[in-house]
Design a protein around this motif. Structure first.
Motif, PDB file in Angstrom:
ATOM      1  N   ASN A 348       0.828  -1.200   0.000  1.00 43.73           N
ATOM      2  CA  ASN A 348       0.000   0.000   0.000  1.00 43.73           C
ATOM      3  C   ASN A 348       0.866   1.256   0.000  1.00 43.73           C
ATOM      4  O   ASN A 348       1.980   1.270   0.554  1.00 43.73           O
ATOM      5  CB  ASN A 348      -0.932   0.016   1.219  1.00 43.73           C
ATOM      6  CG  ASN A 348      -1.871  -1.172   1.239  1.00 43.73           C
ATOM      7  OD1 ASN A 348      -2.461  -1.517   0.219  1.00 43.73           O
ATOM      8  ND2 ASN A 348      -2.010  -1.796   2.405  1.00 43.73           N
ATOM      9  N   ILE A 349       0.331   2.300  -0.606  1.00 46.00           N
ATOM     10  CA  ILE A 349       1.038   3.582  -0.633  1.00 46.00           C
ATOM     11  C   ILE A 349       1.187   4.102   0.788  1.00 46.00           C
ATOM     12  O   ILE A 349       0.248   4.071   1.585  1.00 46.00           O
ATOM     13  CB  ILE A 349       0.278   4.590  -1.516  1.00 46.00           C
ATOM     14  CG1 ILE A 349       0.262   4.123  -2.974  1.00 46.00           C
ATOM     15  CG2 ILE A 349       0.905   5.980  -1.422  1.00 46.00           C
ATOM     16  CD1 ILE A 349      -0.563   5.012  -3.885  1.00 46.00           C
ATOM     17  N   GLY A 350       2.386   4.570   1.095  1.00 50.10           N
ATOM     18  CA  GLY A 350       2.670   5.098   2.428  1.00 50.10           C
ATOM     19  C   GLY A 350       3.387   4.133   3.338  1.00 50.10           C
ATOM     20  O   GLY A 350       3.897   4.540   4.395  1.00 50.10           O
ATOM     21  N   GLU A 351       3.427   2.832   2.983  1.00 47.55           N
ATOM     22  CA  GLU A 351       4.146   1.868   3.817  1.00 47.55           C
ATOM     23  C   GLU A 351       5.644   2.144   3.756  1.00 47.55           C
ATOM     24  O   GLU A 351       6.185   2.520   2.705  1.00 47.55           O
ATOM     25  CB  GLU A 351       3.864   0.439   3.355  1.00 47.55           C
ATOM     26  CG  GLU A 351       2.475  -0.068   3.696  1.00 47.55           C
ATOM     27  CD  GLU A 351       2.351  -1.562   3.465  1.00 47.55           C
ATOM     28  OE1 GLU A 351       2.757  -2.340   4.360  1.00 47.55           O
ATOM     29  OE2 GLU A 351       1.873  -1.955   2.390  1.00 47.55           O
ATOM     30  N   GLU A 352       6.310   1.927   4.862  1.00 48.91           N
ATOM     31  CA  GLU A 352       7.744   2.180   4.954  1.00 48.91           C
ATOM     32  C   GLU A 352       8.492   0.888   5.278  1.00 48.91           C
ATOM     33  O   GLU A 352       7.993   0.043   6.025  1.00 48.91           O
ATOM     34  CB  GLU A 352       8.032   3.245   6.010  1.00 48.91           C
ATOM     35  CG  GLU A 352       7.424   4.605   5.683  1.00 48.91           C
ATOM     36  CD  GLU A 352       7.825   5.681   6.685  1.00 48.91           C
ATOM     37  OE1 GLU A 352       8.670   5.373   7.561  1.00 48.91           O
ATOM     38  OE2 GLU A 352       7.311   6.806   6.580  1.00 48.91           O
ATOM     39  N   PHE A 353       9.686   0.765   4.695  1.00 43.21           N
ATOM     40  CA  PHE A 353      10.485  -0.444   4.862  1.00 43.21           C
ATOM     41  C   PHE A 353      11.956  -0.067   4.978  1.00 43.21           C
ATOM     42  O   PHE A 353      12.387   0.977   4.508  1.00 43.21           O
ATOM     43  CB  PHE A 353      10.307  -1.391   3.662  1.00 43.21           C
ATOM     44  CG  PHE A 353       8.894  -1.789   3.387  1.00 43.21           C
ATOM     45  CD1 PHE A 353       8.323  -2.866   4.033  1.00 43.21           C
ATOM     46  CD2 PHE A 353       8.126  -1.082   2.463  1.00 43.21           C
ATOM     47  CE1 PHE A 353       7.016  -3.245   3.768  1.00 43.21           C
ATOM     48  CE2 PHE A 353       6.823  -1.446   2.201  1.00 43.21           C
ATOM     49  CZ  PHE A 353       6.255  -2.531   2.856  1.00 43.21           C
ATOM     50  N   ASP A 354      12.709  -0.954   5.591  1.00 48.10           N
ATOM     51  CA  ASP A 354      14.170  -0.874   5.590  1.00 48.10           C
ATOM     52  C   ASP A 354      14.673  -1.838   4.531  1.00 48.10           C
ATOM     53  O   ASP A 354      14.524  -3.062   4.681  1.00 48.10           O
ATOM     54  CB  ASP A 354      14.737  -1.235   6.960  1.00 48.10           C
ATOM     55  CG  ASP A 354      14.426  -0.171   7.997  1.00 48.10           C
ATOM     56  OD1 ASP A 354      14.533   1.019   7.664  1.00 48.10           O
ATOM     57  OD2 ASP A 354      14.069  -0.535   9.142  1.00 48.10           O
ATOM     58  N   GLY A 355      15.247  -1.284   3.467  1.00 54.28           N
ATOM     59  CA  GLY A 355      15.656  -2.103   2.350  1.00 54.28           C
ATOM     60  C   GLY A 355      17.153  -2.128   2.140  1.00 54.28           C
ATOM     61  O   GLY A 355      17.916  -1.483   2.849  1.00 54.28           O
ATOM     62  N   VAL A 356      17.554  -2.910   1.138  1.00 57.63           N
ATOM     63  CA  VAL A 356      18.962  -3.057   0.768  1.00 57.63           C
ATOM     64  C   VAL A 356      19.086  -2.817  -0.732  1.00 57.63           C
ATOM     65  O   VAL A 356      18.285  -3.326  -1.525  1.00 57.63           O
ATOM     66  CB  VAL A 356      19.486  -4.467   1.124  1.00 57.63           C
ATOM     67  CG1 VAL A 356      20.943  -4.621   0.691  1.00 57.63           C
ATOM     68  CG2 VAL A 356      19.351  -4.730   2.614  1.00 57.63           C
ATOM     69  N   VAL A 357      20.077  -2.052  -1.119  1.00 62.64           N
ATOM     70  CA  VAL A 357      20.313  -1.759  -2.532  1.00 62.64           C
ATOM     71  C   VAL A 357      20.873  -2.998  -3.209  1.00 62.64           C
ATOM     72  O   VAL A 357      21.886  -3.563  -2.777  1.00 62.64           O
ATOM     73  CB  VAL A 357      21.289  -0.576  -2.689  1.00 62.64           C
ATOM     74  CG1 VAL A 357      21.588  -0.325  -4.168  1.00 62.64           C
ATOM     75  CG2 VAL A 357      20.719   0.666  -2.038  1.00 62.64           C
ATOM     76  N   THR A 358      20.187  -3.447  -4.279  1.00 64.14           N
ATOM     77  CA  THR A 358      20.613  -4.651  -4.994  1.00 64.14           C
ATOM     78  C   THR A 358      21.226  -4.348  -6.352  1.00 64.14           C
ATOM     79  O   THR A 358      21.929  -5.178  -6.915  1.00 64.14           O
ATOM     80  CB  THR A 358      19.412  -5.598  -5.203  1.00 64.14           C
ATOM     81  OG1 THR A 358      18.382  -4.899  -5.928  1.00 64.14           O
ATOM     82  CG2 THR A 358      18.858  -6.074  -3.867  1.00 64.14           C
ATOM     83  N   ARG A 359      20.953  -3.139  -6.876  1.00 64.49           N
ATOM     84  CA  ARG A 359      21.497  -2.789  -8.194  1.00 64.49           C
ATOM     85  C   ARG A 359      21.460  -1.273  -8.356  1.00 64.49           C
ATOM     86  O   ARG A 359      20.496  -0.637  -7.920  1.00 64.49           O
ATOM     87  CB  ARG A 359      20.661  -3.458  -9.287  1.00 64.49           C
ATOM     88  CG  ARG A 359      21.202  -3.343 -10.697  1.00 64.49           C
ATOM     89  CD  ARG A 359      20.669  -4.499 -11.571  1.00 64.49           C
ATOM     90  NE  ARG A 359      19.256  -4.738 -11.395  1.00 64.49           N
ATOM     91  CZ  ARG A 359      18.310  -4.381 -12.293  1.00 64.49           C
ATOM     92  NH1 ARG A 359      18.651  -3.734 -13.387  1.00 64.49           N
ATOM     93  NH2 ARG A 359      17.047  -4.673 -12.064  1.00 64.49           N
ATOM     94  N   VAL A 360      22.494  -0.718  -8.971  1.00 61.63           N
ATOM     95  CA  VAL A 360      22.570   0.722  -9.212  1.00 61.63           C
ATOM     96  C   VAL A 360      22.694   0.954 -10.715  1.00 61.63           C
ATOM     97  O   VAL A 360      23.574   0.392 -11.377  1.00 61.63           O
ATOM     98  CB  VAL A 360      23.755   1.365  -8.471  1.00 61.63           C
ATOM     99  CG1 VAL A 360      23.810   2.868  -8.748  1.00 61.63           C
ATOM    100  CG2 VAL A 360      23.665   1.107  -6.961  1.00 61.63           C
ATOM    101  N   GLU A 361      21.796   1.774 -11.257  1.00 61.39           N
ATOM    102  CA  GLU A 361      21.804   2.119 -12.672  1.00 61.39           C
ATOM    103  C   GLU A 361      21.889   3.634 -12.806  1.00 61.39           C
ATOM    104  O   GLU A 361      21.802   4.379 -11.819  1.00 61.39           O
ATOM    105  CB  GLU A 361      20.543   1.588 -13.358  1.00 61.39           C
ATOM    106  CG  GLU A 361      20.342   0.082 -13.248  1.00 61.39           C
ATOM    107  CD  GLU A 361      21.335  -0.720 -14.079  1.00 61.39           C
ATOM    108  OE1 GLU A 361      22.054  -0.089 -14.900  1.00 61.39           O
ATOM    109  OE2 GLU A 361      21.409  -1.949 -13.898  1.00 61.39           O
ATOM    110  N   ALA A 362      22.014   4.106 -14.056  1.00 61.37           N
ATOM    111  CA  ALA A 362      22.110   5.542 -14.309  1.00 61.37           C
ATOM    112  C   ALA A 362      20.825   6.272 -13.971  1.00 61.37           C
ATOM    113  O   ALA A 362      20.836   7.461 -13.644  1.00 61.37           O
ATOM    114  CB  ALA A 362      22.492   5.786 -15.764  1.00 61.37           C
TER     115      ALA A 362
END
Length: 457
Positions: A348-362
């Motif tokens: 749902n919009i507004g939910e917050e999470f602690d995530g991990v970066v898996t890929r970086v693009e331009a």
């Protein structure tokens, strides 16, 4: 039999009498004597007509099984072993109506040694199949549903010794074995066999008949049930029929005996154990929405195979979306269940999470905010100004707090990171200035050379 043949050895050798005729005559005399005494109220083993043979019940007689119990009634002894497995081990049955499956199965085995004989052992005979089916049907009403207990349950009753009512001993032993294994059955089930000897004037009902009373009597009425009611019946009869009074009195006698057996069983183990055996597999069941089954399985089973390899579990999904996760380690099951639930849950919009970066693009960075779920954090959500290269502010494996900001036209999740954005203001200009080309005022204007010429043919 041996004594009779020995006493008539001379006549047999002389051919004056045949062994078969002699044995049949003895059988007739024994039958007549037993029936006459029974009609007088005297049983062959001096029991009362409504008296049970001595009972003995033990649980956990085998150390490394999921559950085991020994039930003894007189010379009849039945050892029942409970084996628990995943739902993938259900028995599949095919008939003219299609394919069905059974998750609760009862096997009955009575080797020749159980009657003091020798003989070949092979596939189950008609008697073994019938006794197993009766014990299976007797316990079926108390077996928990798949949702309550997502296991395949296999019971094997090994009859070690039998002198009447071995199927009823198997039923009682199976109840105790299930409870010892921790299967949450709804109630205890016991069974008893009631026999009858009758003539033209009266009939005598015999509770807990022995083998010879079954052989010489008029019926073998097996009745199983709980304290609340009856779960199964089976009647073997040698007379033309039964009157209503006979049937009524049989149920009264069986109820009284069944309650005595249930009291004895309760004194040994009153309720199912709360914990399964350490040797039993651990299983959890989750239900997948129909539109999410393919997502969990993946293309060619890629996703589900990766989950099984990652967590060292066995995952089985049926057509209704029931997914069972099986392993010996409950922590691995819990981790796998959490990832699957994360894969299929609605965001749902507004939910917050602690995530991990898996890929970086331009154009931004992909962040795994739930196990198996990742979304794009656009470059515009990383800084307050212009950012030419996202890798200068965010790296692979970085932990970042994100919030669901919306969905694009393809219903893909869009992420925002307000805290991260505030910490990286970026360039104050929306875009750095570019050198403009010099304009040559002396440059001649374009001339109009007229319409384009036609191509030559």
């Amino acid at each position: 039999k041996e004594i009779v043949l020995e006493n008539y050895q001379t006549q047999l050798e002389a051919g004056e009498i045949e062994a078969g005729v002699l044995i049949e005559a003895v059988d007739i005399l024994v039958r007549q004597s037993l029936r006459e005494k029974t009609l007088q109220g005297l049983r062959y083993d001096h029991r009362k007509i409504d008296e049970l043979r001595p009972l003995n019940i033990e649980v956990d007689v085998l150390p490394c099984t999921h559950g085991s119990a020994l039930f003894e009634r007189g010379l009849t002894q039945a050892l029942t072993i409970t084996t628990l497995g995943s739902l993938a081990e259900q028995q599949t049955l095919q008939n003219s109506n299609g394919e069905t499956s059974k998750r609760y199965i009862h096997y009955y085995s009575a080797a020749p040694f159980s009657t003091g004989q020798t003989g070949r052992t092979g596939r189950p005979g008609r008697r073994e199949v019938g006794h197993g089916a009766l014990a299976e049907k007797a316990l079926l009403p108390v077996i928990p549903s798949i949702e309550e207990f997502p296991y395949t349950i296999a019971l094997t009753s090994e009859v070690l010794s039998q002198n009447g009512s071995s199927s009823m001993a198997s039923t009682c032993g199976s109840t105790m074995s299930l409870m010892a294994a921790g299967v949450p059955i709804k109630d205890l089930v016991a069974g008893i066999s009631v026999g009858m000897v009758s003539d033209d004037k009266k009939y005598i009902l015999l509770t807990d008949i022995a083998g010879i009373e079954d052989h010489c009597g008029d019926m073998d009425f097996k009745i199983t049930g709980t304290k609340a009611g009856i779960t199964a019946i089976q009647l073997d009869i040698k007379r033309l029929g039964l009157s209503f009074d006979m049937i009524r009195d049989t149920f009264i006698a069986s109820t009284s005996a069944r309650l005595q057996i249930l009291d004895k069983m309760t004194s040994v183990l009153a309720t199912p154990r709360k914990e399964l055996s350490v040797y039993a597999p651990k299983i959890k069941l989750i239900t997948l929405p129909e539109d999410k089954i393919g997502e969990v399985i993946g293309s060619g089973g890629k996703t589900i195979k990766a989950l099984m390899e990652k967590f060292a579990v066995q995952i089985d999904i049926d057509d209704d979306g029931r997914a069972s996760i099986c392993s010996q380690d409950i922590t691995k099951i819990d981790a796998c269940v959490f990832q699957i639930e994360s894969m299929i849950r609605d965001i749902n919009i507004g939910e917050e999470f602690d995530g991990v970066v898996t890929r970086v693009e331009a154009f931004g960075a992909f962040v795994e905010f739930l196990p198996g779920r990742e979304a794009l954090l656009h470059v515009s959500e990383m800084t307050g100004g212009f950012l030419s290269d996202p890798s200068t502010v965010i790296k692979l494996g970085d932990k970042i707090h994100v919030r669901v900001s919306g969905f694009n036209d393809n219903h893909q999740i869009k992420l925002a990171a307000p805290e991260f954005k505030a910490a990286h203001p970026g360039s104050p200009d929306s875009m750095p200035g570019r050198p403009r080309p010099d304009f040559d005022r002396n440059r001649q204007a374009f001339r109009n050379f007229g319409p384009p010429s036609r191509p030559r043919r």
